[in-house]
Design a protein around this motif. Sequence first.
Motif, short mmCIF file in Angstrom:
data_model
loop_
_atom_site.label_atom_id
_atom_site.label_comp_id
_atom_site.label_asym_id
_atom_site.label_seq_id
_atom_site.Cartn_x
_atom_site.Cartn_y
_atom_site.Cartn_z
N ARG A 12 0.84 -1.21 0.00
CA ARG A 12 0.00 0.00 0.00
C ARG A 12 0.87 1.25 0.00
NH1 ARG A 12 -4.81 -2.00 4.08
NH2 ARG A 12 -5.63 -3.51 2.60
N ARG A 13 1.94 1.21 0.79
CA ARG A 13 2.86 2.34 0.84
C ARG A 13 3.38 2.66 -0.57
NH1 ARG A 13 5.22 4.01 5.33
NH2 ARG A 13 4.90 2.08 6.46
N ARG A 14 3.79 1.59 -1.26
CA ARG A 14 4.35 1.77 -2.61
C ARG A 14 3.28 2.33 -3.56
NH1 ARG A 14 4.04 -1.73 -6.47
NH2 ARG A 14 3.64 -3.48 -5.07
N ARG A 15 2.06 1.80 -3.46
CA ARG A 15 1.00 2.26 -4.37
C ARG A 15 0.66 3.73 -4.17
NH1 ARG A 15 -1.89 -3.52 -3.77
NH2 ARG A 15 -1.25 -4.33 -5.80
N ILE A 16 0.64 4.14 -2.92
CA ILE A 16 0.36 5.55 -2.62
C ILE A 16 1.47 6.44 -3.17
CG2 ILE A 16 0.12 7.25 -0.74
CD1 ILE A 16 -2.31 5.48 -0.88
N VAL A 17 2.71 6.03 -2.92
CA VAL A 17 3.85 6.84 -3.37
C VAL A 17 3.87 6.92 -4.90
CG1 VAL A 17 6.38 6.93 -3.49
CG2 VAL A 17 5.24 6.43 -1.31
#
Length: 227
Positions: free
Chosen positions: A162-167
Motif C-alpha cells: 500500500r505504501r508503494r502504491r500511494i507513493v
Amino acid sequence: DTTGTTEDTPADLVPQVPVIVELLAALGIARVGAAGYEADDVIGTLVERTAGRRPVEVVTGDRDLFQLVDDARGVRVLYTARGGVRDADVVDEAFLTQKYRVADGTAYGQMSILRGDTSDGLPGVAGIGEKTAADLIERFGTVEAVRVAAADPSSPGLTPARRRRIVEAADYLDVAGDVVLVRRGLELPAAEPLLPIPDAAAFAAFADEVGLGTTADRVLAALTVTT
Ligand code: MN
Ligand code: MN
C-alpha cells in the motif's frame, strides 16, 4: 491527460443543453450556473449558503454529492440512481457508514480521491479499491495524512504494498482533489428559487416541437401547486 483527472463533457450532452435551457424557461424552473465549473460546484455552493439555517435535501443521481452530507447541519442527499425519485435512497451519515464505511460527507470525499470513479474517468490509486480507501481514511483521516505516512517508512499502519502504491500515485494525488472535491464558495449570479410558474404557451410550443405527447401533461400536473 496522463493523470486522468480531466473531466470531459460527453459529446452527446452538448446539443441537449439548449433544449434543457428552453424547457426549464418554459416551465419557469429557476436555473443557475457558473462558467468553468461543474453543476456539482454550484450545488455545493448553494448548499453551503443554506446549511445549518434550514434542512437541505439534494436530489441527484450523482454520488459525488455524498460529500455534502452533514447530519449536524441538516444536509442529506436523496439519491435517485437506483430507485428513481419515487424510491430514492436517503443518504445521511448512517447510510455512508453502512454502505461505504466512512463517517460523513467529508470522509466520503477523501475516500473518493483514493478510490477514483470510473464514471468520471478518474482512475484512483492503482490497487486501492473502495474498501481499502475507506480503511485508510478511517485510520489516517485525510489523503494528505495517508501520503505523509506512506512517505515515512517508519510510520505504522501501512503494508509495504500500500505504501508503494500511494507513493507511485503521486502525480494523480497531486491534482485529484481539485477534480473530486466539490467546491462550495463560487460567485453565483442571483437566482430566486421560487416555485415554478410554467409559461403555458411557451411550454405548449416546446412540447409540440419536441413531441413530448402525454409527458407534457404529466409534467404540468406535477408542477401544479394547489393551495
Ligand atoms: Mn459529479
Ligand atoms: Mn464526478
